[in-house]
Design a protein around this motif. Structure first.
Motif, PDB file in Angstrom:
ATOM      1  N   SER A 282      36.887   9.830  28.326  1.00 24.24           N
ATOM      2  CA  SER A 282      35.927  10.481  27.770  1.00 24.24           C
ATOM      3  C   SER A 282      36.876  11.838  27.056  1.00 24.24           C
ATOM      4  O   SER A 282      36.442  12.226  25.851  1.00 24.24           O
ATOM      5  CB  SER A 282      34.974  11.350  28.650  1.00 24.24           C
ATOM      6  OG  SER A 282      33.951   9.987  28.842  1.00 24.24           O
TER       7      SER A 282
ATOM      8  N   ARG B  13      40.181  10.048  17.491  1.00 25.13           N
ATOM      9  CA  ARG B  13      39.121   9.244  16.553  1.00 25.13           C
ATOM     10  C   ARG B  13      39.364   8.814  15.242  1.00 25.13           C
ATOM     11  O   ARG B  13      39.285   7.582  14.930  1.00 25.13           O
ATOM     12  CB  ARG B  13      37.824   9.953  16.685  1.00 25.13           C
ATOM     13  CG  ARG B  13      37.357  10.467  18.011  1.00 25.13           C
ATOM     14  CD  ARG B  13      35.827  10.835  18.056  1.00 25.13           C
ATOM     15  NE  ARG B  13      34.988   9.514  17.845  1.00 25.13           N
ATOM     16  CZ  ARG B  13      34.739   8.985  18.865  1.00 25.13           C
ATOM     17  NH1 ARG B  13      35.284   9.274  20.143  1.00 25.13           N
ATOM     18  NH2 ARG B  13      33.948   7.656  18.708  1.00 25.13           N
TER      19      ARG B  13
ATOM     20  N   ARG C 143      41.341  -0.540  32.787  1.00 28.47           N
ATOM     21  CA  ARG C 143      40.229  -0.543  33.606  1.00 28.47           C
ATOM     22  C   ARG C 143      40.517   0.259  34.887  1.00 28.47           C
ATOM     23  O   ARG C 143      39.775   0.296  35.819  1.00 28.47           O
ATOM     24  CB  ARG C 143      39.749  -1.973  33.854  1.00 28.47           C
ATOM     25  CG  ARG C 143      39.533  -2.865  32.999  1.00 28.47           C
ATOM     26  CD  ARG C 143      38.426  -2.395  32.273  1.00 28.47           C
ATOM     27  NE  ARG C 143      38.227  -2.737  30.931  1.00 28.47           N
ATOM     28  CZ  ARG C 143      37.445  -2.494  29.969  1.00 28.47           C
ATOM     29  NH1 ARG C 143      36.500  -1.550  30.264  1.00 28.47           N
ATOM     30  NH2 ARG C 143      37.477  -3.155  28.688  1.00 28.47           N
TER      31      ARG C 143
ATOM     32  N   GLY D  56      35.761   0.545  22.644  1.00 30.38           N
ATOM     33  CA  GLY D  56      36.156   1.114  23.849  1.00 30.38           C
ATOM     34  C   GLY D  56      37.581   0.805  24.347  1.00 30.38           C
ATOM     35  O   GLY D  56      38.253   1.681  24.970  1.00 30.38           O
TER      36      GLY D  56
ATOM     37  N   TYR E 133      40.078   3.287  22.757  1.00 29.34           N
ATOM     38  CA  TYR E 133      40.359   4.639  23.477  1.00 29.34           C
ATOM     39  C   TYR E 133      40.984   4.631  25.022  1.00 29.34           C
ATOM     40  O   TYR E 133      41.514   5.591  25.304  1.00 29.34           O
ATOM     41  CB  TYR E 133      38.867   5.477  23.579  1.00 29.34           C
ATOM     42  CG  TYR E 133      38.341   5.600  22.115  1.00 29.34           C
ATOM     43  CD1 TYR E 133      38.904   6.581  21.366  1.00 29.34           C
ATOM     44  CD2 TYR E 133      37.432   4.856  21.607  1.00 29.34           C
ATOM     45  CE1 TYR E 133      38.457   6.864  20.435  1.00 29.34           C
ATOM     46  CE2 TYR E 133      37.164   4.913  20.422  1.00 29.34           C
ATOM     47  CZ  TYR E 133      37.385   6.094  19.597  1.00 29.34           C
ATOM     48  OH  TYR E 133      37.109   6.207  18.478  1.00 29.34           O
TER      49      TYR E 133
HETATM   50  O1   DC Z   1      32.759   1.731  26.760  1.00 29.88           O
HETATM   51  P1   DC Z   1      33.938   2.293  27.511  1.00 29.88           P
HETATM   52  O2   DC Z   1      33.627   2.672  28.926  1.00 29.88           O
HETATM   53  O3   DC Z   1      35.215   1.243  27.591  1.00 29.88           O
HETATM   54  O4   DC Z   1      34.334   3.264  26.699  1.00 29.88           O
HETATM   55  C1   DC Z   1      35.688   4.458  26.975  1.00 29.88           C
HETATM   56  C2   DC Z   1      35.331   5.690  26.441  1.00 29.88           C
HETATM   57  O5   DC Z   1      35.727   5.731  24.964  1.00 29.88           O
HETATM   58  C3   DC Z   1      34.036   6.389  26.500  1.00 29.88           C
HETATM   59  O6   DC Z   1      34.173   7.550  27.379  1.00 29.88           O
HETATM   60  C4   DC Z   1      33.608   6.681  25.254  1.00 29.88           C
HETATM   61  C5   DC Z   1      34.776   6.436  24.422  1.00 29.88           C
HETATM   62  N1   DC Z   1      34.275   5.749  23.280  1.00 29.88           N
HETATM   63  C6   DC Z   1      33.986   6.287  22.085  1.00 29.88           C
HETATM   64  O7   DC Z   1      33.936   7.536  22.300  1.00 29.88           O
HETATM   65  N2   DC Z   1      33.637   5.742  20.908  1.00 29.88           N
HETATM   66  C7   DC Z   1      33.737   4.523  20.942  1.00 29.88           C
HETATM   67  N3   DC Z   1      33.102   3.878  19.698  1.00 29.88           N
HETATM   68  C8   DC Z   1      33.831   3.528  22.038  1.00 29.88           C
HETATM   69  C9   DC Z   1      34.214   4.059  23.175  1.00 29.88           C
END
Ligand code: DC
Length: 233
Positions: A104, A113, A95, A36, A39
């Motif tokens: 998201s 991705r 954060r 996460g 991203y």
């Molecule tokens: O777990 P997190 O809240 O830090 O993740 C942040 C965003 O990243 C969340 O909206 C979904 C995305 N994410 C994703 O799409 N695929 C992942 N493997 C990890 C996070």
């Protein structure tokens, strides 16, 4: 019987994946890798540089150009790791509520991705890793030895996220955090590519009403029950 060497933990925001992942990695002496943050780093960079969040091509270019580095923590200020973007420490910047609100959308773009996929997979295939995210068991590491899908009710998750924000001195209203959690769940689980869902062979654990230690004990039992997958590319 050899124990699981590649462990995937997926689940919705604030279900306790990070807490479980960190503790599990510590107990097994494995690497903890929270995907996460990658991203979040792209989202922060886009906000910082004024890259429009509704422009998938520009965001993909950004994700391909920047170097994200996740390293063991260099400071004792509550961080689980250092997150560097082109060498700049952005551990706490990612954060920020503005990143929470936009990540998201950014993570739903296929180009973003795929720019991050290879790096995640390379780290995962080395083994001795606990990798946390949304699509680790389904897309990034389908050959993981153990896949845990950690769930909790949306209200419980919003309470946890609200408490984290307040503890860090951020100003927040519970109602806003809850609404944002609903919105993020919707985007994460309905996006066209790598939507949030349990892998068919995932073990579903609910952290509702459980202390972190109890979730850890259940996960450790699964690790020890689980045999390493025999064939892996
Ligand atoms: O777990 P997190 O809240 O830090 O993740 C942040 C965003 O990243 C969340 O909206 C979904 C995305 N994410 C994703 O799409 N695929 C992942 N493997 C990890 C996070």
């Amino acid at each position: 019987m050899s124990q699981a060497k590649i462990i995937a933990i997926d689940g919705p925001a604030a279900s306790g994946k990070t807490t479980l992942g960190v503790q599990l990695a510590r107990r097994l002496d494995y690497l903890f890798f929270d995907t996460g943050v990658m991203y979040r780093a792209i989202t922060w960079a886009a906000l910082d540089r004024g890259v429009p969040l509704d422009n998938p091509e520009a965001l993909t270019r950004l994700a391909e150009e920047v170097v994200i580095d996740v390293r063991p923590p260099s400071r004792d200020d509550g961080r689980l790791s250092d997150v560097l973007l082109d060498g700049q420490d952005i551990t706490w910047e990612i954060r920020h509520p503005q990143v929470d609100q936009n990540v998201s959308v950014v993570s739903a773009y296929p180009g973003v991705r795929s720019a991050l996929f290879n790096h995640q997979r390379r780290v995962g295939l080395r083994g001795h890793v606990v990798m946390v995210g949304r699509d680790i068991g389904t897309v990034v590491l389908p050959e993981a030895d153990l896949k845990i899908y950690l769930d909790a009710s949306v209200e419980e998750r919003a309470r946890r996220r609200y408490a984290e924000l307040v503890a860090r001195g951020a100003s927040a209203r519970y109602e806003d955090v809850l609404e944002d959690m609903h919105r993020r769940d919707r985007i994460d689980s309905t996006r066209a590519i790598a939507p949030l869902r349990p892998a068919e062979d995932a073990v579903i654990l609910s952290s509702d009403g459980l202390e972190a230690d109890e979730v850890l004990e259940r996960a450790l039992a699964l690790v020890h029950q689980c045999q390493e997958q025999p064939s892996r590319e």
